[in-house]
Motif scaffolding. Structure first.
Motif, PDB file in Angstrom:
ATOM      1  N   ILE A  64       7.120  -7.389   3.730  1.00  0.00           N
ATOM      2  CA  ILE A  64       5.701  -7.082   3.950  1.00  0.00           C
ATOM      3  C   ILE A  64       4.898  -7.472   2.722  1.00  0.00           C
ATOM      4  O   ILE A  64       3.819  -8.062   2.828  1.00  0.00           O
ATOM      5  N   ASP A  65       5.425  -7.166   1.546  1.00  0.00           N
ATOM      6  CA  ASP A  65       4.743  -7.550   0.299  1.00  0.00           C
ATOM      7  C   ASP A  65       4.633  -9.065   0.156  1.00  0.00           C
ATOM      8  O   ASP A  65       3.660  -9.572  -0.393  1.00  0.00           O
ATOM      9  N   ASP A  66       5.633  -9.794   0.658  1.00  0.00           N
ATOM     10  CA  ASP A  66       5.583 -11.260   0.593  1.00  0.00           C
ATOM     11  C   ASP A  66       4.490 -11.825   1.494  1.00  0.00           C
ATOM     12  O   ASP A  66       3.866 -12.833   1.179  1.00  0.00           O
ATOM     13  N   VAL A  67       4.282 -11.181   2.637  1.00  0.00           N
ATOM     14  CA  VAL A  67       3.301 -11.677   3.613  1.00  0.00           C
ATOM     15  C   VAL A  67       1.910 -11.119   3.330  1.00  0.00           C
ATOM     16  O   VAL A  67       0.922 -11.850   3.337  1.00  0.00           O
ATOM     17  N   LEU A  68       1.819  -9.829   3.100  1.00  0.00           N
ATOM     18  CA  LEU A  68       0.545  -9.154   2.828  1.00  0.00           C
ATOM     19  C   LEU A  68       0.586  -8.646   1.398  1.00  0.00           C
ATOM     20  O   LEU A  68       1.248  -7.663   1.114  1.00  0.00           O
ATOM     21  N   ARG A  69      -0.112  -9.289   0.519  1.00  0.00           N
ATOM     22  CA  ARG A  69      -0.032  -8.934  -0.896  1.00  0.00           C
ATOM     23  C   ARG A  69      -0.493  -7.499  -1.150  1.00  0.00           C
ATOM     24  O   ARG A  69      -1.399  -7.003  -0.489  1.00  0.00           O
ATOM     25  N   PRO A  70       0.128  -6.831  -2.106  1.00  0.00           N
ATOM     26  CA  PRO A  70      -0.318  -5.485  -2.485  1.00  0.00           C
ATOM     27  C   PRO A  70      -1.726  -5.551  -3.091  1.00  0.00           C
ATOM     28  O   PRO A  70      -2.175  -6.612  -3.545  1.00  0.00           O
ATOM     29  N   ASN A  71      -2.415  -4.439  -3.090  1.00  0.00           N
ATOM     30  CA  ASN A  71      -3.751  -4.388  -3.692  1.00  0.00           C
ATOM     31  C   ASN A  71      -3.682  -4.632  -5.195  1.00  0.00           C
ATOM     32  O   ASN A  71      -2.676  -4.350  -5.840  1.00  0.00           O
ATOM     33  N   ASP A  72      -4.773  -5.166  -5.731  1.00  0.00           N
ATOM     34  CA  ASP A  72      -4.888  -5.304  -7.182  1.00  0.00           C
ATOM     35  C   ASP A  72      -6.299  -4.896  -7.595  1.00  0.00           C
ATOM     36  O   ASP A  72      -7.113  -4.487  -6.775  1.00  0.00           O
ATOM     37  N   GLU A  73      -6.590  -5.027  -8.892  1.00  0.00           N
ATOM     38  CA  GLU A  73      -7.876  -4.554  -9.429  1.00  0.00           C
ATOM     39  C   GLU A  73      -9.074  -5.339  -8.894  1.00  0.00           C
ATOM     40  O   GLU A  73     -10.207  -4.873  -8.959  1.00  0.00           O
ATOM     41  N   LYS A  74      -8.861  -6.525  -8.345  1.00  0.00           N
ATOM     42  CA  LYS A  74      -9.957  -7.335  -7.810  1.00  0.00           C
ATOM     43  C   LYS A  74     -10.395  -6.890  -6.409  1.00  0.00           C
ATOM     44  O   LYS A  74     -11.454  -7.273  -5.944  1.00  0.00           O
ATOM     45  N   ASP A  75      -9.573  -6.095  -5.753  1.00  0.00           N
ATOM     46  CA  ASP A  75      -9.878  -5.657  -4.385  1.00  0.00           C
ATOM     47  C   ASP A  75     -10.952  -4.581  -4.368  1.00  0.00           C
ATOM     48  O   ASP A  75     -11.080  -3.793  -5.303  1.00  0.00           O
ATOM     49  N   THR A  76     -11.700  -4.563  -3.278  1.00  0.00           N
ATOM     50  CA  THR A  76     -12.712  -3.515  -3.114  1.00  0.00           C
ATOM     51  C   THR A  76     -12.012  -2.217  -2.714  1.00  0.00           C
ATOM     52  O   THR A  76     -10.837  -2.235  -2.317  1.00  0.00           O
TER      53      THR A  76
ATOM     54  N   LYS B  83      -7.265  -1.494   2.276  1.00  0.00           N
ATOM     55  CA  LYS B  83      -6.162  -0.533   2.266  1.00  0.00           C
ATOM     56  C   LYS B  83      -4.860  -1.228   1.889  1.00  0.00           C
ATOM     57  O   LYS B  83      -4.691  -2.428   2.106  1.00  0.00           O
ATOM     58  N   GLU B  84      -3.956  -0.453   1.355  1.00  0.00           N
ATOM     59  CA  GLU B  84      -2.626  -0.976   1.029  1.00  0.00           C
ATOM     60  C   GLU B  84      -1.941  -1.434   2.316  1.00  0.00           C
ATOM     61  O   GLU B  84      -2.083  -0.789   3.356  1.00  0.00           O
ATOM     62  N   PRO B  85      -1.161  -2.530   2.268  1.00  0.00           N
ATOM     63  CA  PRO B  85      -0.451  -2.989   3.465  1.00  0.00           C
ATOM     64  C   PRO B  85       0.541  -1.953   3.999  1.00  0.00           C
ATOM     65  O   PRO B  85       0.724  -1.827   5.191  1.00  0.00           O
ATOM     66  N   VAL B  86       1.162  -1.216   3.101  1.00  0.00           N
ATOM     67  CA  VAL B  86       2.103  -0.167   3.494  1.00  0.00           C
ATOM     68  C   VAL B  86       1.516   1.164   3.032  1.00  0.00           C
ATOM     69  O   VAL B  86       1.293   1.374   1.845  1.00  0.00           O
ATOM     70  N   SER B  87       1.275   2.046   3.977  1.00  0.00           N
ATOM     71  CA  SER B  87       0.672   3.336   3.672  1.00  0.00           C
ATOM     72  C   SER B  87       1.733   4.327   3.182  1.00  0.00           C
ATOM     73  O   SER B  87       2.644   4.697   3.931  1.00  0.00           O
ATOM     74  N   LEU B  88       1.607   4.747   1.932  1.00  0.00           N
ATOM     75  CA  LEU B  88       2.548   5.739   1.396  1.00  0.00           C
ATOM     76  C   LEU B  88       2.444   7.048   2.154  1.00  0.00           C
ATOM     77  O   LEU B  88       3.446   7.732   2.386  1.00  0.00           O
ATOM     78  N   LYS B  89       1.232   7.402   2.558  1.00  0.00           N
ATOM     79  CA  LYS B  89       1.020   8.637   3.324  1.00  0.00           C
ATOM     80  C   LYS B  89       1.832   8.594   4.622  1.00  0.00           C
ATOM     81  O   LYS B  89       2.529   9.557   4.965  1.00  0.00           O
ATOM     82  N   LYS B  90       1.767   7.462   5.327  1.00  0.00           N
ATOM     83  CA  LYS B  90       2.509   7.339   6.586  1.00  0.00           C
ATOM     84  C   LYS B  90       4.012   7.301   6.346  1.00  0.00           C
ATOM     85  O   LYS B  90       4.786   7.838   7.132  1.00  0.00           O
TER      86      LYS B  90
ATOM     87  N   ARG C 123       5.588   8.858   3.971  1.00  0.00           N
ATOM     88  CA  ARG C 123       5.989  10.247   3.681  1.00  0.00           C
ATOM     89  C   ARG C 123       6.019  11.103   4.940  1.00  0.00           C
ATOM     90  O   ARG C 123       6.737  12.085   5.010  1.00  0.00           O
ATOM     91  N   GLN C 124       5.213  10.727   5.942  1.00  0.00           N
ATOM     92  CA  GLN C 124       5.198  11.467   7.209  1.00  0.00           C
ATOM     93  C   GLN C 124       6.344  11.044   8.122  1.00  0.00           C
ATOM     94  O   GLN C 124       6.514  11.596   9.198  1.00  0.00           O
ATOM     95  N   GLY C 125       7.108  10.056   7.713  1.00  0.00           N
ATOM     96  CA  GLY C 125       8.268   9.643   8.491  1.00  0.00           C
ATOM     97  C   GLY C 125       8.065   8.417   9.351  1.00  0.00           C
ATOM     98  O   GLY C 125       8.913   8.104  10.186  1.00  0.00           O
ATOM     99  N   ASP C 126       6.959   7.714   9.181  1.00  0.00           N
ATOM    100  CA  ASP C 126       6.719   6.526  10.004  1.00  0.00           C
ATOM    101  C   ASP C 126       7.735   5.417   9.742  1.00  0.00           C
ATOM    102  O   ASP C 126       7.862   4.502  10.546  1.00  0.00           O
ATOM    103  N   CYS C 127       8.459   5.492   8.657  1.00  0.00           N
ATOM    104  CA  CYS C 127       9.461   4.469   8.350  1.00  0.00           C
ATOM    105  C   CYS C 127      10.873   5.033   8.529  1.00  0.00           C
ATOM    106  O   CYS C 127      11.831   4.481   8.046  1.00  0.00           O
ATOM    107  N   SER C 128      10.965   6.152   9.232  1.00  0.00           N
ATOM    108  CA  SER C 128      12.284   6.759   9.425  1.00  0.00           C
ATOM    109  C   SER C 128      13.007   6.057  10.575  1.00  0.00           C
ATOM    110  O   SER C 128      12.389   5.468  11.453  1.00  0.00           O
ATOM    111  N   TRP C 129      14.314   6.125  10.550  1.00  0.00           N
ATOM    112  CA  TRP C 129      15.120   5.513  11.586  1.00  0.00           C
ATOM    113  C   TRP C 129      15.252   6.499  12.732  1.00  0.00           C
ATOM    114  O   TRP C 129      15.820   7.559  12.600  1.00  0.00           O
TER     115      TRP C 129
END
Length: 106
Positions: free
Chosen positions: A20-32, A36-43, A45-51
């Motif tokens: 995902i980071d290769d395709v959608l670059r992470p945010n940097d200081e130039k971004d408004t 939003k971040e390509p991968v939501s840490l909040k989601k 932590r809520q288990g959206d990446c759980s198996w």
């Protein structure tokens, strides 16, 4: 072996997040602030990446083992109440009532 399965799942998760980071670059200081971040840490932590073979996605329960999709019981009950309030002989309904039906199915 359970440990091997857990290790394989972690490895796949890590590979996917890097992809995902290769395709959608992470945010940097130039971004408004609006980007939003390509991968939501909040989601994450809520288990959206759980198996899991059963997930709630956009209000629908998706079961990938049984290859089924259905609404949660609470929504089915509410949708049933809304639909049963419409007389059987009624051919039209108000936009407001139709929006209620559509909102329960979302």
């Amino acid at each position: 072996n359970h440990r091997a399965l857990i290790s394989a799942q972690r490895s796949v998760r890590r590979i996917l997040l890097h992809a995902i980071d290769d395709v959608l670059r992470p945010n940097d200081e130039k971004d408004t602030v609006h980007r939003k971040e390509p991968v939501s840490l909040k989601k994450l932590r809520q288990g959206d990446c759980s198996w899991s073979t059963i997930k709630l996605v956009l209000g629908w329960v998706i079961d990938t083992v049984n290859m089924t999709i259905h609404l949660p019981d609470k929504r089915v009950k509410r949708l049933s109440e809304i639909l049963s309030s419409i007389p059987i002989h009624q051919k039209r309904t108000s936009v407001k009532k139709w929006h209620k039906v559509l909102a329960e199915g979302e």
